[in-house]
Scaffold this motif. Structure first.
Motif, PDB file in Angstrom:
ATOM      1  N   PRO A   1     -27.191 -81.320 -55.974  1.00  9.37           N
ATOM      2  CA  PRO A   1     -25.759 -81.564 -56.440  1.00  9.37           C
ATOM      3  C   PRO A   1     -25.671 -81.539 -57.941  1.00  9.37           C
ATOM      4  CG  PRO A   1     -26.566 -83.223 -54.827  1.00  9.37           C
ATOM      5  CD  PRO A   1     -27.834 -82.456 -55.326  1.00  9.37           C
ATOM      6  N   GLN A   2     -24.385 -81.277 -58.492  1.00  7.80           N
ATOM      7  CA  GLN A   2     -24.129 -81.259 -59.846  1.00  7.80           C
ATOM      8  C   GLN A   2     -24.164 -82.551 -60.568  1.00  7.80           C
ATOM      9  OE1 GLN A   2     -22.810 -78.699 -61.873  1.00  7.80           O
ATOM     10  NE2 GLN A   2     -23.266 -79.998 -63.317  1.00  7.80           N
ATOM     11  N   GLY A   3     -25.012 -82.537 -61.687  1.00  2.00           N
ATOM     12  CA  GLY A   3     -24.903 -83.893 -62.514  1.00  2.00           C
ATOM     13  C   GLY A   3     -26.103 -84.925 -62.265  1.00  2.00           C
ATOM     14  N   GLU A   4     -26.696 -84.488 -61.183  1.00  2.00           N
ATOM     15  CA  GLU A   4     -27.907 -85.552 -60.709  1.00  2.00           C
ATOM     16  C   GLU A   4     -29.237 -85.244 -61.682  1.00  2.00           C
ATOM     17  OE1 GLU A   4     -29.145 -85.632 -56.990  1.00  2.00           O
ATOM     18  OE2 GLU A   4     -27.338 -86.478 -56.280  1.00  2.00           O
ATOM     19  N   ILE A   5     -29.953 -86.356 -61.764  1.00  2.00           N
ATOM     20  CA  ILE A   5     -31.453 -85.948 -62.145  1.00  2.00           C
ATOM     21  C   ILE A   5     -32.249 -86.042 -60.936  1.00  2.00           C
ATOM     22  CG2 ILE A   5     -33.282 -87.106 -63.560  1.00  2.00           C
ATOM     23  CD1 ILE A   5     -31.456 -88.731 -65.224  1.00  2.00           C
ATOM     24  N   VAL A   6     -32.974 -84.964 -60.988  1.00  2.00           N
ATOM     25  CA  VAL A   6     -33.765 -84.519 -59.863  1.00  2.00           C
ATOM     26  C   VAL A   6     -35.240 -84.424 -60.196  1.00  2.00           C
ATOM     27  CG1 VAL A   6     -34.235 -82.735 -57.773  1.00  2.00           C
ATOM     28  CG2 VAL A   6     -31.849 -83.148 -58.727  1.00  2.00           C
ATOM     29  N   VAL A   7     -36.175 -85.061 -59.578  1.00  2.00           N
ATOM     30  CA  VAL A   7     -37.633 -84.711 -59.944  1.00  2.00           C
ATOM     31  C   VAL A   7     -38.177 -84.219 -58.649  1.00  2.00           C
ATOM     32  CG1 VAL A   7     -39.981 -86.204 -59.999  1.00  2.00           C
ATOM     33  CG2 VAL A   7     -37.977 -86.607 -61.339  1.00  2.00           C
ATOM     34  N   LEU A   8     -38.838 -82.946 -59.106  1.00  2.00           N
ATOM     35  CA  LEU A   8     -39.494 -82.062 -57.914  1.00  2.00           C
ATOM     36  C   LEU A   8     -40.960 -82.416 -58.407  1.00  2.00           C
ATOM     37  CD1 LEU A   8     -39.509 -79.927 -56.179  1.00  2.00           C
ATOM     38  CD2 LEU A   8     -39.576 -78.192 -58.212  1.00  2.00           C
ATOM     39  N   LEU A   9     -41.473 -83.350 -57.122  1.00  2.00           N
ATOM     40  CA  LEU A   9     -42.768 -83.865 -57.589  1.00  2.00           C
ATOM     41  C   LEU A   9     -43.873 -82.981 -56.251  1.00  2.00           C
ATOM     42  CD1 LEU A   9     -44.420 -86.511 -58.518  1.00  2.00           C
ATOM     43  CD2 LEU A   9     -43.598 -87.571 -56.640  1.00  2.00           C
ATOM     44  N   GLY A  10     -45.144 -82.989 -56.921  1.00  2.00           N
ATOM     45  CA  GLY A  10     -46.178 -82.431 -55.858  1.00  2.00           C
ATOM     46  C   GLY A  10     -47.463 -82.141 -56.817  1.00  2.00           C
TER      47      GLY A  10
ATOM     48  N   ALA B   1     -39.061 -92.711 -59.987  1.00  2.00           N
ATOM     49  CA  ALA B   1     -38.274 -93.558 -60.081  1.00  2.00           C
ATOM     50  C   ALA B   1     -37.274 -93.603 -60.951  1.00  2.00           C
ATOM     51  CB  ALA B   1     -39.098 -95.064 -60.618  1.00  2.00           C
ATOM     52  N   MET B   2     -37.180 -92.505 -61.711  1.00  2.00           N
ATOM     53  CA  MET B   2     -35.847 -92.305 -62.551  1.00  2.00           C
ATOM     54  C   MET B   2     -34.994 -91.427 -62.209  1.00  2.00           C
ATOM     55  SD  MET B   2     -37.213 -90.157 -66.134  1.00  2.00           S
ATOM     56  CE  MET B   2     -35.527 -89.947 -66.782  1.00  2.00           C
ATOM     57  N   ALA B   3     -35.257 -90.837 -61.030  1.00  2.00           N
ATOM     58  CA  ALA B   3     -34.405 -89.820 -60.486  1.00  2.00           C
ATOM     59  C   ALA B   3     -33.253 -90.347 -59.498  1.00  2.00           C
ATOM     60  CB  ALA B   3     -35.373 -88.720 -59.823  1.00  2.00           C
ATOM     61  N   ASP B   4     -32.512 -89.535 -59.474  1.00  2.00           N
ATOM     62  CA  ASP B   4     -31.162 -89.893 -58.376  1.00  2.00           C
ATOM     63  C   ASP B   4     -31.758 -89.122 -57.133  1.00  2.00           C
ATOM     64  OD1 ASP B   4     -28.783 -90.755 -59.823  1.00  2.00           O
ATOM     65  OD2 ASP B   4     -29.162 -88.783 -60.802  1.00  2.00           O
ATOM     66  N   ARG B   5     -32.778 -88.224 -57.224  1.00  2.00           N
ATOM     67  CA  ARG B   5     -33.142 -87.632 -55.894  1.00  2.00           C
ATOM     68  C   ARG B   5     -34.564 -87.333 -56.238  1.00  2.00           C
ATOM     69  NH1 ARG B   5     -29.965 -84.301 -52.156  1.00  2.00           N
ATOM     70  NH2 ARG B   5     -28.223 -85.466 -53.343  1.00  2.00           N
ATOM     71  N   VAL B   6     -35.431 -87.220 -55.232  1.00  2.00           N
ATOM     72  CA  VAL B   6     -36.927 -86.884 -55.423  1.00  2.00           C
ATOM     73  C   VAL B   6     -37.155 -85.959 -54.391  1.00  2.00           C
ATOM     74  CG1 VAL B   6     -39.335 -87.727 -55.553  1.00  2.00           C
ATOM     75  CG2 VAL B   6     -37.372 -89.224 -56.409  1.00  2.00           C
ATOM     76  N   ILE B   7     -37.480 -84.901 -54.718  1.00  2.00           N
ATOM     77  CA  ILE B   7     -37.894 -83.821 -53.767  1.00  2.00           C
ATOM     78  C   ILE B   7     -39.724 -83.697 -53.881  1.00  2.00           C
ATOM     79  CG2 ILE B   7     -37.879 -81.211 -53.370  1.00  2.00           C
ATOM     80  CD1 ILE B   7     -35.214 -81.244 -54.861  1.00  2.00           C
ATOM     81  N   HIS B   8     -40.146 -84.109 -52.790  1.00  2.00           N
ATOM     82  CA  HIS B   8     -41.488 -84.107 -52.587  1.00  2.00           C
ATOM     83  C   HIS B   8     -41.932 -82.660 -51.973  1.00  2.00           C
ATOM     84  CE1 HIS B   8     -42.128 -88.367 -53.210  1.00  2.00           C
ATOM     85  NE2 HIS B   8     -40.976 -88.582 -52.752  1.00  2.00           N
ATOM     86  N   PHE B   9     -42.777 -81.978 -52.961  1.00  2.00           N
ATOM     87  CA  PHE B   9     -43.264 -80.774 -52.697  1.00  2.00           C
ATOM     88  C   PHE B   9     -44.668 -80.727 -52.413  1.00  2.00           C
ATOM     89  CE2 PHE B   9     -43.163 -76.179 -53.708  1.00  2.00           C
ATOM     90  CZ  PHE B   9     -41.727 -75.809 -53.087  1.00  2.00           C
ATOM     91  N   ALA B  10     -45.191 -79.807 -51.339  1.00  2.00           N
ATOM     92  CA  ALA B  10     -46.453 -79.583 -51.230  1.00  2.00           C
ATOM     93  C   ALA B  10     -46.660 -78.319 -50.442  1.00  2.00           C
ATOM     94  CB  ALA B  10     -47.138 -80.555 -50.199  1.00  2.00           C
ATOM     95  N   ASP B  11     -47.806 -77.612 -50.814  1.00  2.00           N
ATOM     96  CA  ASP B  11     -48.231 -76.403 -50.179  1.00  2.00           C
ATOM     97  C   ASP B  11     -46.970 -75.368 -49.995  1.00  2.00           C
ATOM     98  OD1 ASP B  11     -49.957 -74.668 -49.303  1.00  2.00           O
ATOM     99  OD2 ASP B  11     -49.878 -75.469 -46.926  1.00  2.00           O
ATOM    100  N   GLY B  12     -46.130 -75.222 -50.987  1.00  2.00           N
ATOM    101  CA  GLY B  12     -45.134 -74.044 -50.781  1.00  2.00           C
ATOM    102  C   GLY B  12     -43.957 -74.482 -50.372  1.00  2.00           C
ATOM    103  N   ASP B  13     -43.673 -75.834 -49.980  1.00  2.00           N
ATOM    104  CA  ASP B  13     -42.400 -76.403 -48.934  1.00  2.00           C
ATOM    105  C   ASP B  13     -42.108 -77.575 -49.407  1.00  2.00           C
ATOM    106  OD1 ASP B  13     -40.202 -75.902 -47.517  1.00  2.00           O
ATOM    107  OD2 ASP B  13     -41.298 -75.460 -45.877  1.00  2.00           O
ATOM    108  N   ILE B  14     -40.914 -78.246 -49.386  1.00  2.00           N
ATOM    109  CA  ILE B  14     -40.218 -79.440 -49.067  1.00  2.00           C
ATOM    110  C   ILE B  14     -41.103 -80.240 -48.238  1.00  2.00           C
ATOM    111  CG2 ILE B  14     -38.182 -80.853 -49.178  1.00  2.00           C
ATOM    112  CD1 ILE B  14     -36.701 -78.495 -50.562  1.00  2.00           C
TER     113      ILE B  14
END
Ligand code: ADP
Ligand code: MG
Length: 235
Positions: free
Chosen positions: A33-42, A205-218
């Motif tokens: 979504p617009q305006g979020e802090i998103v962390v892509l973690l993996g 912890a500082m994100a609005d949304r955390v996307i946990h990523f592993a092996d090429g997918d969410i």
């Protein structure tokens, strides 16, 4: 309803072919979504940079669709992708990628000279706390300061989205926190969507949304009801 900055459907990326093919992304469906802090973690090698490069218009998917708002990046010509990056996207990488022969201000001017609706370079550098250092060369600045110049350069074009690939990967905890604070400011003051790619779980912890990523997918998407400030992060 909040508009998505990005959505992807079935993004795959295969490097090489035959027995040496590497399946870096395996059908990623994503909404940001617009305006979020998103962390892509993996973990390292899970495909995070590959995904960032595709939605940032630096690379193309092997298959699937990646939308910026209602525009399908997968259907764009190279020239259209260049315009998309120029008008909407700021990048910050682990190793600052500054021009060593140019001052902080001149490094920022490289971007503001071609941007559509840029900030004044001095204003961008003031925003990252470097008002007093505009005439210094990268070699005269610490690693954290150089990264803040790189952030100033990325935000000076007033980007819709700021992509940061391991932005604190080369920094100690104090300077790393300062850099994350600047990213938080950019999100709050400019309203830019900020996507931070990291393998450091503490930054989630500082994100609005955390996307946990592993092996090429969410694997999982977690919405943080409460965020920590960068100072509060347990590094
Ligand atoms: N240009 C490339 N050519 C071949 N393989 C690549 C290339 N870029 C990345 N890969 C491979 O794709 C996988 C995902 O890489 P990457 O997206 O860089 O992961 P991450 O950013 O999560 O560390 C890894 O196995 C990596 O070796
Ligand atoms: Mg990476």
């Amino acid at each position: 309803m909040v508009q998505n900055t990005f959505s992807t459907k079935g993004i795959t990326k295969v490097y090489g072919e035959g027995r040496s093919a590497v399946h870096a992304l395996r059908g990623v469906d994503l909404d940001i979504p617009q305006g979020e802090i998103v962390v892509l973690l993996g973990p390292s090698g899970s495909g995070k940079s590959t995904l960032l490069n595709i939605i940032g218009g630096l690379d193309r998917a092997t298959d699937g669709d990646a939308y910026f708002r209602d525009q399908n990046l997968s259907g764009m010509t190279d020239k259209q992708l260049t315009m998309y990056r120029r008008d909407h996207v700021g990048f910050v990488f682990q190793f600052y990628n500054l021009m060593p022969s140019l001052t902080a201000r001149e490094n920022v001017e490289l971007v503001t000279e071609i941007a559509r609706d840029p900030m004044e370079p001095g204003e961008a550098l003031a925003m990252v706390g470097l008002r007093e250092r505009v005439d210094h060369f990268p070699a005269q600045l610490s690693g954290g300061e150089q990264q803040r110049v790189a952030i100033a350069r990325a935000v000076a074009k007033n980007p819709t989205v700021l992509f940061c690939d391991e932005p604190t990967g080369a920094l100690d905890s104090t300077t790393g926190r300062a850099v994350l604070n600047v990213l938080k400011d950019v999100n709050e003051k400019l309203g830019a969507t900020v996507l931070i790619v990291t393998h450091a779980a503490s930054q989630a912890a500082m994100a609005d949304r955390v996307i946990h990523f592993a092996d090429g997918d969410i694997r999982e998407v977690v919405i943080n009801k409460e965020k920590l400030t960068p100072e509060e992060i347990n590094w």
